[in-house]
Design a protein around this motif. Sequence first.
Motif, PDB file in Angstrom:
ATOM      1  N   VAL A  39      92.656  -6.123  56.566  1.00 43.68           N
ATOM      2  CA  VAL A  39      92.278  -6.023  55.157  1.00 43.68           C
ATOM      3  C   VAL A  39      92.757  -4.693  54.605  1.00 43.68           C
ATOM      4  N   ILE A  40      93.059  -4.675  53.307  1.00 43.96           N
ATOM      5  CA  ILE A  40      93.475  -3.438  52.637  1.00 43.96           C
ATOM      6  C   ILE A  40      92.511  -3.134  51.495  1.00 43.96           C
ATOM      7  N   ILE A  49      86.669 -11.299  58.157  1.00 39.78           N
ATOM      8  CA  ILE A  49      85.221 -11.458  57.999  1.00 39.78           C
ATOM      9  C   ILE A  49      84.613 -10.070  57.797  1.00 39.78           C
ATOM     10  N   VAL A  50      83.913  -9.894  56.706  1.00 38.09           N
ATOM     11  CA  VAL A  50      83.332  -8.588  56.414  1.00 38.09           C
ATOM     12  C   VAL A  50      82.163  -8.319  57.358  1.00 38.09           C
ATOM     13  N   ASN A  51      82.052  -7.088  57.817  1.00 38.46           N
ATOM     14  CA  ASN A  51      80.915  -6.703  58.656  1.00 38.46           C
ATOM     15  C   ASN A  51      79.664  -6.598  57.793  1.00 38.46           C
ATOM     16  N   LEU A  52      78.556  -7.130  58.283  1.00 38.69           N
ATOM     17  CA  LEU A  52      77.311  -7.130  57.521  1.00 38.69           C
ATOM     18  C   LEU A  52      76.552  -5.822  57.720  1.00 38.69           C
ATOM     19  N   LEU A  53      75.652  -5.560  56.794  1.00 41.06           N
ATOM     20  CA  LEU A  53      74.802  -4.377  56.870  1.00 41.06           C
ATOM     21  C   LEU A  53      73.599  -4.637  57.767  1.00 41.06           C
ATOM     22  N   SER A  54      73.076  -3.585  58.339  1.00 39.57           N
ATOM     23  CA  SER A  54      71.833  -3.710  59.106  1.00 39.57           C
ATOM     24  C   SER A  54      70.704  -4.108  58.160  1.00 39.57           C
ATOM     25  N   ARG A  55      69.788  -4.904  58.667  1.00 39.24           N
ATOM     26  CA  ARG A  55      68.676  -5.347  57.846  1.00 39.24           C
ATOM     27  C   ARG A  55      67.740  -4.182  57.536  1.00 39.24           C
ATOM     28  N   LEU A 102      82.169   9.875  52.994  1.00 39.33           N
ATOM     29  CA  LEU A 102      81.165   8.812  53.065  1.00 39.33           C
ATOM     30  C   LEU A 102      81.705   7.508  52.484  1.00 39.33           C
ATOM     31  N   LEU A 103      82.504   7.591  51.436  1.00 38.54           N
ATOM     32  CA  LEU A 103      83.100   6.396  50.841  1.00 38.54           C
ATOM     33  C   LEU A 103      83.985   5.679  51.866  1.00 38.54           C
ATOM     34  N   ILE A 104      84.834   6.447  52.551  1.00 41.17           N
ATOM     35  CA  ILE A 104      85.738   5.838  53.540  1.00 41.17           C
ATOM     36  C   ILE A 104      84.943   5.338  54.738  1.00 41.17           C
ATOM     37  N   LYS A 105      83.867   6.033  55.096  1.00 45.25           N
ATOM     38  CA  LYS A 105      83.024   5.566  56.203  1.00 45.25           C
ATOM     39  C   LYS A 105      82.419   4.207  55.874  1.00 45.25           C
ATOM     40  N   ARG A 106      81.979   4.008  54.632  1.00 46.50           N
ATOM     41  CA  ARG A 106      81.433   2.713  54.238  1.00 46.50           C
ATOM     42  C   ARG A 106      82.497   1.619  54.378  1.00 46.50           C
ATOM     43  N   ILE A 107      83.711   1.933  53.967  1.00 43.06           N
ATOM     44  CA  ILE A 107      84.808   0.977  54.093  1.00 43.06           C
ATOM     45  C   ILE A 107      85.058   0.650  55.568  1.00 43.06           C
ATOM     46  N   LEU A 108      85.069   1.680  56.407  1.00 38.64           N
ATOM     47  CA  LEU A 108      85.270   1.480  57.844  1.00 38.64           C
ATOM     48  C   LEU A 108      84.162   0.618  58.440  1.00 38.64           C
ATOM     49  N   GLU A 109      82.924   0.871  58.026  1.00 39.15           N
ATOM     50  CA  GLU A 109      81.791   0.121  58.563  1.00 39.15           C
ATOM     51  C   GLU A 109      81.884  -1.362  58.223  1.00 39.15           C
ATOM     52  N   SER A 127      84.699  -3.080  57.657  1.00 39.07           N
ATOM     53  CA  SER A 127      85.988  -3.734  57.917  1.00 39.07           C
ATOM     54  C   SER A 127      86.566  -3.503  59.309  1.00 39.07           C
ATOM     55  N   THR A 128      85.965  -2.653  60.137  1.00 37.42           N
ATOM     56  CA  THR A 128      86.566  -2.343  61.431  1.00 37.42           C
ATOM     57  C   THR A 128      85.592  -2.558  62.578  1.00 37.42           C
ATOM     58  N   GLU A 129      86.168  -2.731  63.766  1.00 39.58           N
ATOM     59  CA  GLU A 129      85.384  -2.718  64.982  1.00 39.58           C
ATOM     60  C   GLU A 129      85.472  -1.298  65.578  1.00 39.58           C
ATOM     61  N   ASN A 130      84.783  -1.102  66.698  1.00 40.54           N
ATOM     62  CA  ASN A 130      84.729   0.232  67.297  1.00 40.54           C
ATOM     63  C   ASN A 130      86.057   0.705  67.850  1.00 40.54           C
ATOM     64  N   ASP A 131      86.960  -0.214  68.147  1.00 44.12           N
ATOM     65  CA  ASP A 131      88.233   0.166  68.750  1.00 44.12           C
ATOM     66  C   ASP A 131      89.353  -0.538  68.003  1.00 44.12           C
ATOM     67  N   CYS A 132      89.822   0.088  66.931  1.00 47.02           N
ATOM     68  CA  CYS A 132      90.898  -0.522  66.153  1.00 47.02           C
ATOM     69  C   CYS A 132      91.700   0.579  65.474  1.00 47.02           C
ATOM     70  N   LEU A 133      92.742   0.173  64.767  1.00 42.33           N
ATOM     71  CA  LEU A 133      93.682   1.120  64.165  1.00 42.33           C
ATOM     72  C   LEU A 133      93.577   1.081  62.644  1.00 42.33           C
ATOM     73  N   VAL A 134      93.539   2.274  62.044  1.00 42.46           N
ATOM     74  CA  VAL A 134      93.382   2.436  60.596  1.00 42.46           C
ATOM     75  C   VAL A 134      94.596   3.184  60.046  1.00 42.46           C
ATOM     76  N   LEU A 135      95.069   2.779  58.881  1.00 41.62           N
ATOM     77  CA  LEU A 135      96.233   3.406  58.256  1.00 41.62           C
ATOM     78  C   LEU A 135      95.901   3.854  56.840  1.00 41.62           C
ATOM     79  N   ASP A 136      96.363   5.062  56.489  1.00 42.93           N
ATOM     80  CA  ASP A 136      96.279   5.572  55.115  1.00 42.93           C
ATOM     81  C   ASP A 136      97.621   6.211  54.812  1.00 42.93           C
ATOM     82  N   PHE A 137      98.427   5.580  53.932  1.00 45.59           N
ATOM     83  CA  PHE A 137      99.771   6.129  53.676  1.00 45.59           C
ATOM     84  C   PHE A 137      99.876   6.859  52.337  1.00 45.59           C
ATOM     85  N   PHE A 138      98.740   7.143  51.707  1.00 40.52           N
ATOM     86  CA  PHE A 138      98.663   8.128  50.621  1.00 40.52           C
ATOM     87  C   PHE A 138      97.514   9.061  51.002  1.00 40.52           C
TER      88      PHE A 138
END
Length: 630
Positions: free
Chosen positions: A193-194, A255-261, A393-400, A402-413
């Motif tokens: 996802v982007i 599939i979007v990761n859900l929030l803790s209840r 914190l904004l990027i952390k929310r996005i990571l939470e 959309s990502t699993e604990n072991d994956c690759l993230v890209l930011d080209f700006f």
Amino acid sequence: MPDRLDMQSPDLVKDNIEKLAALFPNCLTEGPDGKAIDFDLLRQELSHQVVEGTKERYRLEWPGKKEAIVTANIPTTKTLRPVREDSVDFDTTENLYIEGDNLEVLKLLQESYLGKIKMIYIDPPYNTGNDFVYKDNFSKDSEEELLDSGQKDEYNQRLVPNPESSGRYHSDWLSMMYPRLKLARNLLTDDGVIFISIDDNEGHNLRKVCEDIFGISNFQTEIIWQKRYTRSNNTVDFTTVVESIVVFSKSENFIVNLLSRTQDADDRYTNPDNDPRGPWKGASFLNPATPAQRPNLCYPIQNPFTKKITNPTTNAWRRRKEEYERLLEENKLYWGKDKMSEIPSIKMFLSEARGLTPTNFWDHIYAGNTDNGTKELEGLFQKKLFDYPKPSLLIKRILEHSTENDCLVLDFFSGSATTAQAVLDLNAEDGGKRKYILVQVPEKTNENSEAYKYGYKNICEIGKERIRRAAKKIKEEKLAKAQQDGLFADYQDTQDYGFRVYRLDSSNMQDVYYSPKELQQGTLDLFADHIKPDRTADDLLAQVMLDWGLPLSLKIEQEQVSGKQVFKVAGNSLVACFDKGIDESFAKEIAEHKPMRIVFKDASFRNDTAKENVKQLLKQLSPETEMKVI
């Protein structure tokens, strides 16, 4: 009621359209009979030249769109050169920081990272008139291009302002974004996802261009982020307190990761009928659709207590008849406290509840704001070096989400490298092993700025130093917490705090494209070795890894074999030696390592006979080894 059979042979045209749409989603359009393929665009995808077409259709158009498609498809001859002195833990880290034009870099990453990036976040120029956009012009030689762009410097920058007075104000921005997004899509995993930050100037165009590239069906949401929480008196119209984050997936598999209840969410569950399965909450049995719209969801239901039969009138039912009967049998329908209701509620038990779905509005409490981003950066540097950085914190929310604990993230700006800090923070919190790739053009800082005054001559210098300082801070905080919790004796910090720096540059190979009449006796010596004289073994190794489609983050080891420097990448995945004097004795010793791939310089051999002897010996002693020369 089961779905009806088609009772006809397969529609091969429809199947072919779906297959082409999966390969080239930007070529999918609408025709009089529904989905169709834009053959002009398909021809363009299969050509290095601009293909003309005049057929009207539903799609986003702008002057320069076809050139933008060509730009994305033109191969690059550039390479990435490692910068060990700027790196941290170069040989072992799996994080990358790349300096250079992101279009060229994205092209270089196509083989090594094809389908390997789980999440991409970018914060591109917003096109306010003061932002700089890339002027991608490959039809001119580099000297003319630099003069044309007004950015003739050691970094070969192509950044130009894009004022609103420009006749191609929107078109230039779209032409800049299109090839980068197109190449970025290739790098995403199938469930990738982007996320793209944008404001109102180009938000509408960004969504349309993403629909073009990713496909309309892969639009996920547009998040509204509250970037500030106070009004401003510096505007004459409306105070802008939000920005958008446009979200598109590579395919329907995201599939979007859900929030803790939360306790508040759980408190909505009660147990008015003392059901032994525990608390539950009711869901409506009514469907928003009418009976005419959903006739398959219309059937009579009977209250088991009053025996009264009810037929749908204004609304269809939410579940099929078979599901209704199952719910009735399992006592999962609630007919009211007095059991007299004509339409039941469906019992949704807390014990079966999943996490909470995220909303598309993120306030400053949930995701931070620009003030937080500024204070965060000032806290690391003790001075203001960057305007309006995004909060980590904004990027952390996005990571939470959309990502699993072991994956690759890209930011080209990557700007001030907020994404790197967010990855480090989240990994420290949950023990994850997320890796990042950041790309940033070394845009010069203003000579009157605080950043320039304190020695940071370009944005990349700020970004790299931010990562070093953020890593040091996180490392110290984790150690202090371990000491406080009495865990210091057994404390081991295995988090990856390092990053490899690579810098975009011209190819390591000599330019040998001379016509026969231009060759003189004095130039023949240039071809004794195809490698440029200023290039190191590290430089050659990076280009070999890219050419062979190996990730640049693989572990690199160095050792001596028969007195020669040997690089081992990911164990025996790749062995490289660029020293001269490669002979049969070296081949015998290196064959014992059973490398999957091995590479030498062409000039490493005394002559072609020596090269062939080494090749045959390796084939005999290590038949699985693939040998190449540069």
